[in-house]
Design an enzyme around this catalytic site. Structure first.
Site, short mmCIF file in Angstrom:
data_model
loop_
_atom_site.label_atom_id
_atom_site.label_comp_id
_atom_site.label_asym_id
_atom_site.label_seq_id
_atom_site.Cartn_x
_atom_site.Cartn_y
_atom_site.Cartn_z
N CYS A 175 0.87 -1.19 0.00
CA CYS A 175 0.00 0.00 0.00
C CYS A 175 0.90 1.23 0.00
O CYS A 175 1.79 1.35 0.84
CB CYS A 175 -0.91 0.00 1.23
SG CYS A 175 -1.94 1.50 1.29
N LYS A 231 2.04 -9.34 -2.34
CA LYS A 231 1.69 -8.29 -3.32
C LYS A 231 2.72 -7.18 -3.24
O LYS A 231 2.96 -6.62 -2.17
CB LYS A 231 0.28 -7.75 -3.04
CG LYS A 231 -0.23 -6.84 -4.16
CD LYS A 231 -1.71 -6.61 -4.01
CE LYS A 231 -2.28 -5.77 -5.14
NZ LYS A 231 -3.73 -5.59 -5.01
O1 RRO Z 1 -6.62 1.03 1.96
C1 RRO Z 1 -5.94 1.65 1.11
O2 RRO Z 1 -5.85 2.88 1.11
C2 RRO Z 1 -5.17 0.95 0.07
C3 RRO Z 1 -4.52 -0.25 0.26
BR1 RRO Z 1 -4.70 -1.25 1.80
C4 RRO Z 1 -3.70 -0.78 -0.78
O3 RRO Z 1 -3.07 -1.84 -0.69
N1 RRO Z 1 -3.58 -0.04 -1.91
C5 RRO Z 1 -4.22 1.11 -2.09
O4 RRO Z 1 -4.08 1.74 -3.16
N2 RRO Z 1 -5.03 1.61 -1.10
#
Ligand code: RRO
Length: 295
Positions: free
Chosen positions: A127, A161
């Site tokens: 993320c 990932k």
């Molecule tokens: O929750 C998010 O803001 C988020 C996650 Br967990 C992620 O893995 N990728 C993303 O673009 N947003």
């Protein structure tokens, strides 16, 4: 267009109904929505990322809809351990729990809650806007290896990932492989931002966010292609896939399966649409096109 032979498929230790999975973060927060996506043709589903403590996420705006893409900074909102009850309606189905933590011990703690309730794990080490989580640790090969090992030693299929926001994604892929990953998922969103010229301020509450959708597809293809040359474990392509031809292109780059996210938000029937175009009884065996673009 190239078409492939249909049939069940096993990727990274997980048996799937077809090559198309629902990506983490889209319609993956409830058991009902996960079950619906399976009914609508997904070959497997990945949950919203679940972490060691409940989190409300970033303050808004959390999503901006762009031409050909989405910019989000949700901030890992999740109910933590309480998510277990959402898995009831999808028991015994091909469900992958996306999990995050800030340390190997946290990853293992979260994974243990879901052991025997899911088909495998997808470690969110990617993320782009989570302090102490995601890409904050997923850009360091030693930490990727340690977090992966903490989960893979629990004995369940462990997918990792990866973030594209690094100079060399293969160094991170190889670290996951050393840690015992059974597959690599490439890619999470691309770190990005937009500014409102009217307000003279960033559009997202968190200022920075992650870009997804068709505009990142070429980045994802490049990452899958590079990882295929560097790693031996299967790769699951993710990032801007919206058509059967995109799936074939990802497979030619080296993907054994794909995850679809933003395109599902635009059209929840996308899995059936892609399957109609992608599969034919007399199609090519998928093994013959996976990685065929490499010399
Ligand atoms: O929750 C998010 O803001 C988020 C996650 Br967990 C992620 O893995 N990728 C993303 O673009 N947003």
């Amino acid at each position: 267009m190239v078409v492939i032979r249909p049939g069940p498929v096993t990727v990274g230790g997980v048996a799937l109904d077809n090559h198309l999975l629902l990506a983490a973060g889209v319609l993956g927060t409830t058991g009902a929505s996960l079950a619906r996506m399976l009914q609508l043709g997904a070959g497997g589903v990945v949950t919203k990322s679940i972490g060691p403590e409940p989190k409300d996420g970033h303050h808004g705006p959390c999503v901006a809809v762009l031409d050909d893409g989405l910019l989000n900074a949700m901030g890992l909102p999740n109910p933590s351990k309480d998510f277990i009850e959402e898995l009831e309606p999808v028991a015994k189905k091909p469900v992958i729990a996306s999990i995050f933590g800030g340390t190997p011990a946290e990853f293992a703690r979260v994974a243990r809650w879901f052991l025997d309730r899911v088909s495998g794990f997808e470690l969110n080490l990617s993320c782009p806007h989570a302090e102490g989580y995601g890409a904050a640790i997923g850009t360091d090969p030693a930490r990727v290896e340690a977090c992966t090992r903490a989960v893979s030693t629990l004995g369940m299929p462990t997918w990792v990932k990866l973030t594209p926001n690094v100079t060399d994604i293969t160094a991170i892929g190889k670290a996951a492989e050393r840690g015992g990953a059974s597959a690599i998922v490439a890619i999470n969103t691309v770190k990005a931002m937009r500014i409102s010229t009217g307000l003279q301020r960033p559009v997202l509450g968190n200022r920075y966010g992650g870009l997804s959708g068709s505009m990142i597809f070429p980045v994802a293809v490049r990452c899958v292609y590079e990882l295929y040359e560097a790693c031996k474990i299967p790769i699951i392509g993710c990032g801007g896939i919206a058509t059967a031809d995109n799936v074939v292109e990802m497979m030619m780059a080296g993907a054994s399966a794909v995850e679809i996210g933003s395109a599902v938000r635009d059209d929840i029937t996308i899995f059936e649409t892609i399957k109609k175009d992608l599969y034919a009884k007399k199609g090519i065996p998928p093994e013959e096109i996976i990685g065929c673009a490499h010399a």
